[in-house]
Write a protein that holds these residues in place. Structure first.
Motif, PDB file in Angstrom:
ATOM      1  N   UNK A 142     101.579  29.544-124.228  1.00  0.00           N
ATOM      2  CA  UNK A 142     103.199  29.261-123.819  1.00  0.00           C
ATOM      3  C   UNK A 142     103.367  29.770-122.386  1.00  0.00           C
ATOM      4  N   UNK A 152     108.603  27.764-120.263  1.00  0.00           N
ATOM      5  CA  UNK A 152     109.168  27.717-121.686  1.00  0.00           C
ATOM      6  C   UNK A 152     109.939  28.885-122.165  1.00  0.00           C
ATOM      7  N   UNK A 153     109.390  29.938-121.737  1.00  0.00           N
ATOM      8  CA  UNK A 153     109.873  31.408-121.830  1.00  0.00           C
ATOM      9  C   UNK A 153     111.359  31.596-121.767  1.00  0.00           C
ATOM     10  N   UNK A 172     113.944  29.305-122.805  1.00  0.00           N
ATOM     11  CA  UNK A 172     114.447  29.763-124.275  1.00  0.00           C
ATOM     12  C   UNK A 172     115.409  30.973-123.889  1.00  0.00           C
ATOM     13  N   UNK A 173     114.742  31.809-122.857  1.00  0.00           N
ATOM     14  CA  UNK A 173     115.655  32.943-122.903  1.00  0.00           C
ATOM     15  C   UNK A 173     116.835  33.080-122.214  1.00  0.00           C
ATOM     16  N   UNK A 194     103.363  28.519-131.487  1.00  0.00           N
ATOM     17  CA  UNK A 194     103.481  27.883-130.164  1.00  0.00           C
ATOM     18  C   UNK A 194     104.779  27.790-129.751  1.00  0.00           C
ATOM     19  N   UNK A 213     108.227  29.938-127.581  1.00  0.00           N
ATOM     20  CA  UNK A 213     108.418  31.162-126.793  1.00  0.00           C
ATOM     21  C   UNK A 213     109.031  32.284-127.287  1.00  0.00           C
ATOM     22  N   UNK A 264     107.272  35.731-126.998  1.00  0.00           N
ATOM     23  CA  UNK A 264     107.564  36.520-125.653  1.00  0.00           C
ATOM     24  C   UNK A 264     108.833  36.840-125.607  1.00  0.00           C
ATOM     25  N   UNK A 265     109.813  36.136-126.055  1.00  0.00           N
ATOM     26  CA  UNK A 265     111.296  36.779-125.868  1.00  0.00           C
ATOM     27  C   UNK A 265     111.387  38.077-126.646  1.00  0.00           C
TER      28      UNK A 265
END
Lengths: 162, 620, 102
Positions: free
Chosen positions: A122, A126-127, A130-131, C54, C56, C59-60
């Motif tokens: 990932x 993408x992180x 999303x965040x 797959x 995120x 990681x969040x």
């Protein structure tokens, strides 16, 4: 291969960390464990997490820990006492208990024969997406938490009123 | 006149209430006047009713007076009603007239006693309850009177309650009769369930119609009611309370334990004779039990040294005779003996009381002697009474009633008659043993005081009656007067006339004479005094204690009860609950260790809990 | 990419090691350090899960865990310092004012 070497290092250094008498030594072993973890994260495709692990966890949190420990300035007597605290008999019951727990969870985790599934790396993009769109409240909450921790630490750390 | 029937029980009841409420405040003379006066007035009313009855008997010789309706339920109804027929008229006269004389006697006998008004209140209440018992038209009302006389007996036997032994005797009489009353109540409930009412005539008519003779139902009902009667009349096996009940004042013994309450069992059987006639097995059992009682009482009376106990055992035996007659189906003979026994036993008890009141309340016959000179009135009265009791020929009423009774027994079965003869011999023996010991021989105790008219009049009246009333029912060879049986015939039927061989009445006359002669011989010999002074052997001890019934009952009932009570003293149910308490405390002591303030321990327990939850969720 | 169960197993092992240190050590510094080890292991598990699905999200969550670890450590260390000031020892068991503790 990318996984097993850092995994072994992580395990060994963690085990060493918890069994030292000198807290500074323990913390240093802990740092090594964290670095190994960062490598594992990278191997799992979570580059951003790996970076954060090194910068924040090893670089800020453990350093904070080290500062405070050094502030405590433990003397020789304290070190001797500490050695006594970790004599062999102390470990028996905790080891037994942890073994039982580990066995139970391990059995639960590995009893089904699921097909091996490949994962997906990932990227940080993408992180970030999303965040800052879906999980924005999490960011806000995180800031609340940090503020609270700051205020608490400041207040509790003050010298008592003379 | 007969309509004033309700006054007869109401007057003593009123007297009892007045004495109970304000007796303490009134002077003793007024209390005595109220006590004796209420019963006297009731006796006058009863006599007037009797006279009216003889002049104009009501149709079917039955008069009913309904006072109140008591219970009115779909399955059962009862009313408070009085019924008068020849039997209850006779009983009413006995109770009220003899009761009056005993009250009169008591006013002087109990003079100066503390609790004077209490005494008369109880005695009046007793008379009221007894009258209710005999006049009741409904078995439930009769049961109320039955219980009432039991309570009054308890109160009066334990009159001098400061002495613990008296309280014990009172409790014994009450408890034994109460146990019998439970059986009686069961019998009453049986009848009530079967017939929906306890009105006597309805029940008897229903029983005769519904139950064939000799079957189980009438036998069951009859035997249950019989047990109640046995208890009240102190017959075997429920006779143990009567000798100890002599702890009460002597006039109480005269009224309750001689003339009236103990005859309630006889009255019950006569009243319900139609039911008992349906159960021949029960009648046979009555006969056997009565024979046992007669012999038991006679032997026990032979070795007593307290004069009142002699008379108590003699009461037991004479009631046994009445039950013998009942077992033979001779209702009339039993009632006649009831009448004469009431008169002469009251006479005997009153004269015993008169003797002891002049001897500083001494009751041991071996402490008395040579009193015929010093106490002529008591001597005459006791002599008449003893003659009646022994049934000496011709001169006294006891002879006539016993002859009537023995003739009825002979008609029924020779062995019953033989027991009657043996009993008559023994009766003569023991009563004249007491008579000679008390009145003859050397003087042992000095005599104090004198008799007032209130002592003399009852003794004289009862003595005169004892001599005269026998002639109401004479045997064949003396004229065959049958006034008594004719009077009672509408209620209880007529017994078939039997012809007796001459030997039967002759033996009946000879037996008491032989007893008296033997008693005199042994007295002249000094045997009685020697026997009285010597330590008793085993046989004498057995007789003296009433043949070990007390000991048997103690072993069978009292001791297990006390053992159970002691075992339960720790309250095992509560102890069982105490387990919960102890468990809680033990858990507390053990779980307290978890709150030790050690951080790592807390962490460990939290992880253990998580582990358990995890295991539960995953593997269960 | 490896099978997700390998990092998961490692996370379990590290978590258990942290738990062991928590239960066995008396010195509060080590207790806090063991807590950090456990949090880190949880973070590894999250990352592994994120890799497997797959997304995120893994990681969040790791960021959130990191955040938490930091705040908690700060406050914990301050309290540690205060305790030491009171009791002049770092023994966790000494902070026990319970009466008649067995």
């Amino acid at each position: 291969m990318m996984f097993w070497a850092p995994a072994a290092i992580a395990l060994i250094t963690t085990a060493l960390a918890i069994t030292r008498a000198n807290p500074v030594h323990a913390l240093l072993w802990f740092v090594l464990s964290l670095l190994a973890m960062a490598v594992i994260f990278f191997g799992l495709g979570a580059a951003f997490a790996a970076a954060l692990e090194v910068i924040v966890y090893a670089g800020a949190i453990v350093v904070l820990f080290l500062f405070v420990v050094m502030m405590l300035s433990l003397d020789r007597a304290a070190a001797l006492r500490e050695k006594m605290f970790i004599a062999r008999p102390v470990w028996t019951v905790p080891v037994m208990f942890v073994a039982v727990l580990g066995g139970a969870i391990g059995m639960a985790m590995f009893r089904e024969n699921l097909p091996v599934m490949a994962g997906r790396a990932v990227p940080p993009y993408d992180v970030a997406l999303k965040l800052f769109t879906g999980d924005l409240p999490l960011v806000e909450l995180a800031s609340f938490l940090l503020l609270a921790g700051l205020v608490a630490a400041f207040h509790l750390g003050r010298e008592a009123e003379k | 006149m007969i309509a004033y029937l309700w006054l007869v029980p109401a007057l003593p009841l009123l007297g009892a209430i007045m004495l109970g409420l304000c007796g303490g405040a009134l002077p003793a003379r007024i209390n005595g006047a109220i006590g004796a006066g209420s019963v006297g007035l009731a006796a006058v009313v009863a006599l007037c009713i009797g006279a009216a009855w003889l002049a104009h008997p009501p149709p079917q010789q039955l008069f009913t007076q309904v006072l109140w309706s008591w219970i009115n339920l779909p399955g059962f109804s009862a009313s408070i009603a009085l019924a008068l027929d020849p039997v209850s008229l006779l009983m009413m006269l006995i109770i009220s007239v003899i009761g009056f004389f005993i009250h009169l006697f008591s006013t002087e006998y109990m003079q100066g006693e503390e609790g004077y008004s209490r005494y008369f209140a109880y005695l009046n209440l007793f008379v009221a309850c007894m009258l209710l018992l005999v006049l009741a038209s409904d078995l439930l009302v009769m049961f109320a009177g039955w219980e009432g006389v039991g309570v009054c007996s308890y109160l009066l036997v334990g009159f001098w309650f400061a002495e613990p032994a008296n309280g014990g005797a009172a409790q014994k009489s009450f408890i034994v009769t109460r146990i019998a009353d439970i059986a009686m109540l069961a019998g009453l409930l049986l009848l009530a369930v079967q017939f929906g009412t306890l009105d006597i005539h309805t029940v008897l008519a229903g029983a005769v119609a519904a139950w064939p003779a000799g079957t189980a139902m009438p036998a069951l009902a009859a035997s249950l009611l019989l047990i109640g009667g046995l208890g009240k009349s102190a017959q075997a096996p429920l006779q143990t309370w009567l000798p100890d009940a002599m702890a009460g004042p002597t006039p109480v013994s005269a009224l309750i334990h001689a003339a009236t309450m103990v005859t309630a069992g006889v009255y019950l059987v006569v009243r319900l004779h139609a039911l008992f006639a349906l159960a021949p097995g029960v009648l046979a059992a009555i006969g056997i039990g009565a024979a046992l009682t007669v012999l038991l009482a006679a032997f026990a009376g032979l070795v007593q040294s307290d004069i009142k106990r002699v008379l108590a055992y003699s009461t037991m035996g004479q009631i046994g005779y009445m039950f013998l007659a009942l077992g033979a189906g001779a209702w009339g003979a039993a009632m006649f003996h009831l009448l004469t026994h009431a008169v002469f036993k009251a006479l005997l008890f009153l004269s015993a009381g008169a003797i002891s009141m002049r001897l500083h309340h001494e009751q041991n016959i071996f402490a008395m002697g040579g009193l015929w000179r010093k106490l002529p009135a008591a001597f005459a009265a006791f002599a008449v009474g003893a003659a009646c009791l022994a049934a000496l020929p011709l001169v006294d009423c006891g002879f006539f009633s016993k002859e009537y009774l023995l003739a009825a027994l002979w008609a029924r079965g020779p062995w019953l008659w033989a027991i009657g003869i043996a009993g008559a011999f023994l009766t003569g023996l023991y009563i004249f043993r007491a008579f000679f010991t008390v009145f003859f021989g050397g003087a042992q105790t000095d005599v104090a005081g004198s008799y007032g008219p209130r002592i003399i009049v009852p003794l004289a009246a009862l003595g005169a009656a004892a001599l005269v009333i026998g002639w109401l029912q004479a045997p064949e060879f003396l004229g065959g007067a049958a006034a008594f049986s004719a009077f009672l015939a509408p209620a209880i039927g007529v017994a078939p006339a039997t012809h007796l061989p001459v030997l039967v009445p002759l033996t009946g006359m000879a037996a008491p004479l032989a007893g008296m002669a033997l008693a005199y011989t042994l007295h002249a010999n000094g045997f009685w005094r020697r026997q009285g002074a010597a330590t008793p052997g085993a046989v004498r001890r057995l007789c003296q204690t009433g043949f070990g019934f007390d000991a048997a009952y103690r072993f069978l009932f009292v001791t297990p009860f006390l053992v159970t009570v002691r075992a339960l003293r720790q309250d095992p149910v509560d102890q069982a609950f105490g387990v919960l308490e102890r468990l809680a405390v033990a858990l507390h002591k053990n779980l307290r260790h978890a709150q030790n303030g050690k951080l790592r321990r807390y962490a460990g327990w939290m992880m253990a809990g998580s582990l358990a939850t995890f295991l539960l969720l995953v593997f269960a | 990419m490896t099978d997700w169960r390998d990092p998961a197993g490692l996370a379990l092992a590290l978590f258990l090691l942290g738990l062991l240190g928590l239960l066995a050590r008396k010195n509060l510094v080590f207790v806090l350090m063991s807590v950090e080890i456990m949090l880190n292991a949880a973070g590894l598990l999250f990352i592994a899960a994120g890799m497997r699905w797959g997304t995120p999200d893994g990681q969040v969550m790791f960021i959130a865990v990191l955040n938490l670890a930091g705040a908690e450590l700060a406050v914990g260390l301050v309290l540690l310092l205060r305790l030491r000031g009171r009791l002049t020892t770092l023994d966790g068991d000494a902070a026990n004012l319970l009466r008649d503790a067995p």
